[in-house]
Design an enzyme around this catalytic site. Structure first.
Site, PDB file in Angstrom:
ATOM      1  CD  GLU A  47      -2.809   1.080   2.511  1.00 50.77           C
ATOM      2  OE1 GLU A  47      -2.969   0.012   3.131  1.00 50.77           O
ATOM      3  OE2 GLU A  47      -3.332   2.148   2.852  1.00 50.77           O
ATOM      4  CG  HIS A  86      -3.801   7.599   0.425  1.00 51.40           C
ATOM      5  ND1 HIS A  86      -3.085   6.694   1.169  1.00 51.40           N
ATOM      6  CD2 HIS A  86      -4.459   6.892  -0.508  1.00 51.40           C
ATOM      7  CE1 HIS A  86      -3.305   5.488   0.697  1.00 51.40           C
ATOM      8  NE2 HIS A  86      -4.145   5.582  -0.322  1.00 51.40           N
ATOM      9  CG  ASP A 121       1.444 -16.559  12.575  1.00 56.35           C
ATOM     10  OD1 ASP A 121       0.629 -15.868  11.926  1.00 56.35           O
ATOM     11  OD2 ASP A 121       1.201 -17.719  12.940  1.00 56.35           O
ATOM     12  CE  LYS A 169      -5.872  -1.276   6.025  1.00 57.35           C
ATOM     13  NZ  LYS A 169      -5.012  -0.441   5.155  1.00 57.35           N
TER      14      LYS A 169
HETATM   15  P1  NDP Z   1       9.208 -23.255  16.254  1.00 56.60           P
HETATM   16  O1  NDP Z   1       8.629 -24.495  16.831  1.00 56.60           O
HETATM   17  O2  NDP Z   1       9.498 -23.212  14.806  1.00 56.60           O
HETATM   18  O3  NDP Z   1      10.546 -22.885  17.002  1.00 56.60           O
HETATM   19  C1  NDP Z   1      10.648 -22.724  18.380  1.00 56.60           C
HETATM   20  C2  NDP Z   1      11.807 -23.553  18.795  1.00 56.60           C
HETATM   21  O4  NDP Z   1      13.016 -22.803  18.651  1.00 56.60           O
HETATM   22  C3  NDP Z   1      11.764 -23.901  20.242  1.00 56.60           C
HETATM   23  O5  NDP Z   1      10.919 -24.959  20.485  1.00 56.60           O
HETATM   24  C4  NDP Z   1      13.218 -24.200  20.526  1.00 56.60           C
HETATM   25  O6  NDP Z   1      13.470 -25.550  20.166  1.00 56.60           O
HETATM   26  C5  NDP Z   1      13.987 -23.346  19.533  1.00 56.60           C
HETATM   27  N1  NDP Z   1      14.736 -22.266  20.188  1.00 56.60           N
HETATM   28  C6  NDP Z   1      16.033 -21.943  19.939  1.00 56.60           C
HETATM   29  N2  NDP Z   1      16.420 -20.915  20.707  1.00 56.60           N
HETATM   30  C7  NDP Z   1      15.364 -20.567  21.475  1.00 56.60           C
HETATM   31  C8  NDP Z   1      15.154 -19.563  22.473  1.00 56.60           C
HETATM   32  N3  NDP Z   1      16.133 -18.712  22.830  1.00 56.60           N
HETATM   33  N4  NDP Z   1      13.928 -19.457  23.032  1.00 56.60           N
HETATM   34  C9  NDP Z   1      12.938 -20.284  22.663  1.00 56.60           C
HETATM   35  N5  NDP Z   1      13.067 -21.270  21.739  1.00 56.60           N
HETATM   36  C10 NDP Z   1      14.283 -21.413  21.149  1.00 56.60           C
HETATM   37  O7  NDP Z   1       8.333 -21.970  16.548  1.00 56.60           O
HETATM   38  P2  NDP Z   1       7.263 -21.629  17.627  1.00 56.60           P
HETATM   39  O8  NDP Z   1       7.039 -22.690  18.643  1.00 56.60           O
HETATM   40  O9  NDP Z   1       7.622 -20.269  18.100  1.00 56.60           O
HETATM   41  O10 NDP Z   1       5.962 -21.543  16.724  1.00 56.60           O
HETATM   42  C11 NDP Z   1       5.810 -20.502  15.790  1.00 56.60           C
HETATM   43  C12 NDP Z   1       5.304 -21.075  14.494  1.00 56.60           C
HETATM   44  O11 NDP Z   1       4.078 -21.782  14.722  1.00 56.60           O
HETATM   45  C13 NDP Z   1       4.992 -19.990  13.500  1.00 56.60           C
HETATM   46  O12 NDP Z   1       5.511 -20.400  12.248  1.00 56.60           O
HETATM   47  C14 NDP Z   1       3.467 -19.982  13.466  1.00 56.60           C
HETATM   48  O13 NDP Z   1       3.008 -19.546  12.215  1.00 56.60           O
HETATM   49  C15 NDP Z   1       3.110 -21.406  13.731  1.00 56.60           C
HETATM   50  N6  NDP Z   1       1.803 -21.737  14.286  1.00 56.60           N
HETATM   51  C16 NDP Z   1       0.923 -20.777  14.759  1.00 56.60           C
HETATM   52  C17 NDP Z   1      -0.301 -21.133  15.274  1.00 56.60           C
HETATM   53  C18 NDP Z   1      -1.185 -20.056  15.836  1.00 56.60           C
HETATM   54  O14 NDP Z   1      -0.757 -18.928  15.993  1.00 56.60           O
HETATM   55  N7  NDP Z   1      -2.438 -20.347  16.166  1.00 56.60           N
HETATM   56  C19 NDP Z   1      -0.717 -22.543  15.334  1.00 56.60           C
HETATM   57  C20 NDP Z   1       0.295 -23.460  14.883  1.00 56.60           C
HETATM   58  C21 NDP Z   1       1.502 -23.070  14.363  1.00 56.60           C
HETATM   59  P3  NDP Z   1      14.603 -26.393  20.930  1.00 56.60           P
HETATM   60  O15 NDP Z   1      14.378 -26.161  22.389  1.00 56.60           O
HETATM   61  O16 NDP Z   1      14.338 -27.793  20.516  1.00 56.60           O
HETATM   62  O17 NDP Z   1      15.911 -25.823  20.454  1.00 56.60           O
END
Ligand code: NDP
Length: 444
Positions: free
Chosen positions: A91, A391, A294, A278
């Protein structure tokens, strides 16, 4: 290999005349200022963006990639620190507006922002539990076991200082009336550290479900995060001296009054509040997309939070306080610096280098400030001369391109369109045809 220093001093978001530079020079300016690598610079330009192969790892049935403009919001000062804000948006006028607002705000010291700890909510829906009070008490009595079990599914999160923190139980009236079973909903409060957290919350919520069933004797249905992440709010505030608002041949007082009236309107009327919000989301979404967040989750959280008292309200308000216009914004911002596409998408990686934020909390403070700046630009125009003046000048460029103008013709058609005051494709076609005919006549 020496780690690249992207937090180097000498970075400013006050880049006077940036918008007048050719695209390549703009890119060169930020690349030099942020000491970006060749790959990051090329990623910014779109040359090393998302490949089809990478896209294929991210979603299903991928057939290609889809691009949008990437621009920079300038002048933003938050908690005394300069931020250049990458924004992906189709936009016109969004980036000009936020940069303009941030320039006025920085004259008064910029934005003061804060954010809660990254506490997210995982929901577990229980049915067939018998007596609601009894079932709630049983669940609360097993709090420590529930937390320990939840944390056993994510030991690395616990090791990082995060993890499940608390259990709450809510009993909600049955939607079908008093004859239905009240809803029993367990909330697992989880510190997700640097992650937005959806996946890890869902894992924990699913993981504790068998214990919830065992404790209540009921049956669990849904186990998922709530996008109303109201334990993870970000707030920003700005104080602008009324005198510095003077513009459009209007006094600062008159402009401030228009802004305060716009705020009152949005507080009282959901029809206005929707448009007010918005405008805020114009900035927040654009930054969210560039930073790999997200944005559907952010949108859902923002609008649910805006309705928290039963009426849809504005996420920001404006008041007059001691000769200053004071703006405040508060909204849930479940952001991450890890997870999702953040470490995968080359342009997101480069965008995060420009942002120079060290944590998801800092990112959310910047994002809340961007939303407030965006809102300031909108209500300032709406409460004074109206939004179309500014705009339309920018919209005219898109109209000129839609009408077929290319290269140097774009500027000429845009200027002529603005002069006529009729920013329409048909008019642009007519102007373009006339200009091209005149040029051909001159040449021949
Ligand atoms: P991910 O599962 O992709 O990643 C998070 C992982 O990153 C953690 O589990 C951890 O894994 C690792 N990690 C590494 N460093 C850190 C840190 N400093 N702090 C925390 N975690 C760390 O992402 P999210 O769990 O954040 O989920 C987000 C995704 O889920 C987005 O893509 C979203 O679109 C999607 N989603 C959204 C929904 C909704 O909003 N309703 C529903 C379902 C999915 P480890 O401990 O193993 O290293």
């Amino acid at each position: 290999m020496k780690k690249e220093d992207t937090r180097s001093e000498g970075v400013t978001s006050r880049l006077s005349g940036f918008h007048k530079l050719p695209v390549g020079e703009r890119l060169g300016t930020v690349s030099r200022m942020f000491k970006l690598s060749g790959d990051d610079t090329e990623a910014m330009a779109g040359g090393l963006g998302l490949t089809t192969d990478l896209a294929n790892t991210m979603i299903e049935n991928a057939i290609g990639v889809f691009t949008l403009p990437l621009g920079l919001g300038l002048n933003l000062l938050v908690n005394g620190r300069d931020y250049v804000v990458p924004m992906v948006v189709e936009e016109p006028s969004v980036i000009a507006a936020v940069s303009f607002a941030a320039r006025i705000a920085r004259e008064g010291g910029g934005f003061i922002a804060e954010a809660d700890d990254p506490i997210m909510i995982g929901q577990v829906q229980v049915t067939g539990y018998g007596d609601a009070t009894e079932a709630s008490n049983k669940l609360l009595a097993h709090k420590e076991q529930l937390l320990a079990l939840a944390n056993s599914f994510h030991p690395t999160l616990v090791a990082r200082g995060g993890g499940a923190r608390d259990v709450e139980v809510r009993v909600l009236p049955a939607p079908e009336g008093p004859r239905g079973e009240p809803l029993l909903v367990l909330h697992l409060l989880i510190d997700t550290q640097e992650a937005m957290g959806a996946n890890l919350i869902n894992t924990m919520a699913e993981g504790i479900a068998p214990l919830v069933e065992q404790v209540t004797g009921g049956k669990v249905y849904l186990r998922i995060l709530s996008n109303l992440s109201d334990r993870r709010l970000a707030r920003s505030m700005v104080r602008i001296p009324v005198t510095s608002l003077a513009d459009f041949d209007m006094s600062g007082e008159a402009i401030a009054e228009g802004i305060v009236q716009a705020s009152r309107f949005a507080v009282a009327d959901p029809y206005r509040a929707a448009t007010h919000n918005k405008g805020i989301m114009n900035g927040i979404d654009a930054m969210a997309i560039a930073a790999g967040q997200d944005w559907r989750a952010i949108e859902a959280g923002a609008h649910a939070f805006a309705s928290r008292d039963g009426q849809y309200r504005p996420l920001s308000t404006w008041t007059l306080e001691e000769a200053h216009l004071v703006g405040r914004i508060e909204l849930p911002l479940a952001l991450g610096t890890v997870g999702g596409p953040i470490k995968i998408h080359p342009q997101v990686q480069a965008a995060l280098k420009l942002l120079r934020t060290t944590s998801a909390r800092e990112l959310s403070m910047v994002m809340a400030s961007v939303g407030l700046a965006q809102n300031f630009a909108a209500v300032r125009a709406l409460g004074s001369v109206g939004i179309q003046k500014g705009h339309m000048a920018m919209h005219a460029r898109c109209v000129a391109v839609t009408a077929g103008a290319r290269g140097h013709w774009i500027e000429q058609v845009t200027n002529a369109l603005v002069k006529t005051g009729q920013v329409k494709v048909e008019k642009a076609k007519e102007i373009l045809a006339n200009l091209m005919r005149d040029a051909a006549t001159e040449a021949g």
